[in-house]
Design an enzyme around this catalytic site. Structure first.
Site, mmCIF file in Angstrom:
data_model
loop_
_atom_site.group_PDB
_atom_site.id
_atom_site.type_symbol
_atom_site.label_atom_id
_atom_site.label_comp_id
_atom_site.label_asym_id
_atom_site.label_seq_id
_atom_site.Cartn_x
_atom_site.Cartn_y
_atom_site.Cartn_z
ATOM 1 N N ASN A 86 0.801 -1.222 0.000
ATOM 2 C CA ASN A 86 0.000 0.000 0.000
ATOM 3 C C ASN A 86 0.837 1.278 0.000
ATOM 4 O O ASN A 86 0.343 2.324 -0.430
ATOM 5 C CB ASN A 86 -0.931 -0.002 1.217
ATOM 6 C CG ASN A 86 -1.615 1.325 1.435
ATOM 7 O OD1 ASN A 86 -2.535 1.694 0.716
ATOM 8 N ND2 ASN A 86 -1.149 2.074 2.442
ATOM 9 N N TYR A 151 3.485 8.787 -11.290
ATOM 10 C CA TYR A 151 2.507 8.031 -10.512
ATOM 11 C C TYR A 151 1.782 7.004 -11.386
ATOM 12 O O TYR A 151 1.605 5.847 -11.004
ATOM 13 C CB TYR A 151 1.511 9.010 -9.884
ATOM 14 C CG TYR A 151 0.552 8.400 -8.884
ATOM 15 C CD1 TYR A 151 0.992 8.038 -7.613
ATOM 16 C CD2 TYR A 151 -0.790 8.216 -9.204
ATOM 17 C CE1 TYR A 151 0.116 7.499 -6.685
ATOM 18 C CE2 TYR A 151 -1.673 7.685 -8.284
ATOM 19 C CZ TYR A 151 -1.215 7.330 -7.029
ATOM 20 O OH TYR A 151 -2.090 6.787 -6.109
ATOM 21 N N ALA A 153 2.836 5.609 -14.110
ATOM 22 C CA ALA A 153 3.768 4.543 -14.472
ATOM 23 C C ALA A 153 3.866 3.497 -13.370
ATOM 24 O O ALA A 153 3.880 2.289 -13.629
ATOM 25 C CB ALA A 153 5.144 5.133 -14.777
ATOM 26 N N LYS A 155 1.620 2.878 -10.935
ATOM 27 C CA LYS A 155 0.366 2.189 -10.665
ATOM 28 C C LYS A 155 0.012 1.226 -11.794
ATOM 29 O O LYS A 155 -0.570 0.162 -11.560
ATOM 30 C CB LYS A 155 -0.757 3.188 -10.417
ATOM 31 C CG LYS A 155 -0.541 4.017 -9.143
ATOM 32 C CD LYS A 155 -0.272 3.129 -7.930
ATOM 33 C CE LYS A 155 -0.106 3.913 -6.653
ATOM 34 N NZ LYS A 155 0.131 3.036 -5.472
ATOM 35 N N ILE A 186 -10.485 8.881 -3.358
ATOM 36 C CA ILE A 186 -10.810 8.500 -1.989
ATOM 37 C C ILE A 186 -10.441 9.655 -1.060
ATOM 38 O O ILE A 186 -9.409 10.306 -1.240
ATOM 39 C CB ILE A 186 -10.047 7.223 -1.573
ATOM 40 C CG1 ILE A 186 -10.228 6.117 -2.635
ATOM 41 C CG2 ILE A 186 -10.506 6.746 -0.206
ATOM 42 C CD1 ILE A 186 -11.655 5.680 -2.868
#
Length: 245
Positions: A86, A151, A153, A155, A186
């Site tokens: 995470n 980011y 790339a 994920k 989120i």
């Protein structure tokens, strides 16, 4: 869904979505839930309320540090059943303005960190015959986003690694599953830094008309960690309220 007897590791577990995943898995009856992070400000209340939660300081970008903490947990517990990759950061900018440092920092945490943990834990799960690996991806890894080349790339990369590991660690009949969760927008400290007009625009495009909450992602992680998802592997669970359909 329950995690009775399972040993879980959650990186970036001290805050935000990671903290909610730690709490949810502990409340689901896990034998031990280890939160790995760099800092644990205010985390004492979690460990006091949930005695099966433990904290370990670790820099996921450092392979030696990861190896040390995994060996410590393995020695204490004798097994690892769930790994939630995470930990993640953002350093947003348009590509022509993105510095080498911003690129490398995001790659190091979001991609190399995931590799480091899974390299240590995946083979152990394979040898014990079972386990669940959950990579935290993002809607950005599925559809891209302006100003997030680094980011996106990472994920997209963790989605591809999840699919690869689903094949790699299930060899010889091992019931090791590997999946990814791709959250939409989120409500977390990370999204609180975004301009309100951007958030409003995303909510306006979301079928359910709201931002997600950390528990929405934690519940998805609980499902993929539990035996209720025992025949699901190599998949991306998109939890985005219908932002993409």
């Amino acid at each position: 869904m329950n995690l009775d007897g399972k040993v879980c590791i959650i990186t970036g577990g001290a805050r935000g979505i990671g903290r909610k995943i730690v709490e949810t898995m502990a409340e689901a009856g896990a034998k031990a839930v280890y939160a790995l992070d760099m800092a644990f400000d205010g985390f004492d209340e979690v460990t006091k309320a949930l005695p099966n939660v433990k904290s370990e300081s670790a820099d996921v970008t450092k392979s030696d540090a990861v190896k040390t903490v995994v060996e410590k947990i393995w020695e204490a517990e004798g097994r690892i059943d769930v790994l939630v990759n995470n930990a993640g950061i953002t350093r947003d900018n348009l590509i022509q303005k993105m510095s080498d440092d911003d690129w490398n920092a995001v790659i190091s945490v979001n991609l190399t960190g995931v590799f480091n943990l899974t390299r240590e834990i995946g083979p152990r799960m394979m040898n014990q015959g079972s386990g669940s690996i959950i990579n935290m991806a993002s809607i950005v890894g599925e559809v891209g986003n302006v100003g997030q080349s680094n980011y996106a790339a990472t994920k997209g990369g963790v989605i591809s690694m999840a699919k690869t590991w689903a094949k790699e660690f299930a060899r010889k009949g091992a019931q090791v599953r590997s999946n990814a969760i791709a959250p939409g927008f989120i409500r977390t400290p990370m999204t609180e830094k975004m301009p309100q007009k951007v958030l409003d625009a995303m909510v306006g495009k979301t079928t359910l008309g709201r931002m997600g909450e950390p528990e929405d992602i934690a519940n998805a992680a609980l499902f993929l960690a539990s035996d209720a998802s025992s025949f699901i592997t190599g998949q991306v669970l998109s939890v985005n309220g219908g932002l993409t359909l």
